[in-house]
Design a protein around this motif. Structure first.
Motif, short mmCIF file in Angstrom:
data_model
loop_
_atom_site.label_atom_id
_atom_site.label_comp_id
_atom_site.label_asym_id
_atom_site.label_seq_id
_atom_site.Cartn_x
_atom_site.Cartn_y
_atom_site.Cartn_z
N GLN A 70 0.76 -1.30 0.18
CA GLN A 70 0.00 0.05 0.09
C GLN A 70 1.00 1.17 -0.04
N ARG A 73 -10.29 5.84 -6.35
CA ARG A 73 -10.42 4.38 -6.39
C ARG A 73 -9.22 3.75 -5.76
N SER A 116 -9.86 1.10 -2.52
CA SER A 116 -9.42 -0.21 -2.37
C SER A 116 -8.60 -0.38 -1.07
#
Length: 180
Positions: free
Chosen positions: A79, A158, A162
């Protein structure tokens, strides 16, 4: 039922964020939009980087939790990479904002001015409490990413959606998943 409705609403919002919907916003303020996106990416990356530090601290204190935590820690590290600034910008890590153990802002005269190792957060002695605290940190990270996506351009929104969903899933695995 409410969670399903919230998920459907979020999906509807994200579905509206198509490349066609961003044309008008970028044409007049391309530089400003890029700067805003970079700022949001850096802030979100710092949030995920702090979470990564918490995983490292729990793993250092409770190595027996390696089987559960290592896959989640790896996902959080990805991430951080995904949130790295876009091409042309440095993806260097931000300096740790944690205070030093001594609490004073001064360094000894012979101290090195090089990068300091990160200061790891305190971790509970009880593994169950440490996992509970980590789950709370995952929820805070999910909330932070969700709050940020409202100001983000479509592609970043987006991604943040997520990542927020992944953090929520991690929180579940750290609480409910650790009971099995």
């Amino acid at each position: 039922m409410a969670a399903g409705a919230a998920g459907a609403a979020a999906a509807g919002l994200l579905a509206g964020c198509t490349p066609d919907s961003e044309g008008g916003r970028r044409s007049g303020s391309g530089t400003s939009a890029a700067r805003t996106e970079s700022t949001l990416r850096r802030r979100s990356a710092a949030t995920s980087r702090a979470l990564l530090g918490q995983y490292d601290a729990v793993l250092a204190r409770h190595p027996d939790e390696d089987e559960l935590l290592t896959p989640l820690r790896t996902a959080v590290a990805r991430q951080v990479d995904a949130l790295a600034p876009t091409a042309g910008e440095s993806a260097r890590p931000l300096p740790s904002s944690a205070p030093s153990a001594s609490g004073s802002g001064s360094e000894s005269p012979g101290a090195s001015t090089g990068p300091r190792p990160p200061v790891l957060p305190a971790v509970a002695d009880d593994p169950a409490q440490a996992l509970k605290a980590l789950a709370t940190a995952e929820r805070r990270t999910a909330d932070a990413h969700t709050a940020t996506l409202m100001d983000a351009p479509p592609e970043l929104a987006r991604l943040l959606a997520s990542l927020a969903a992944a953090s929520a899933a991690h929180a579940y695995l750290l609480t409910e998943g650790s009971r099995s």
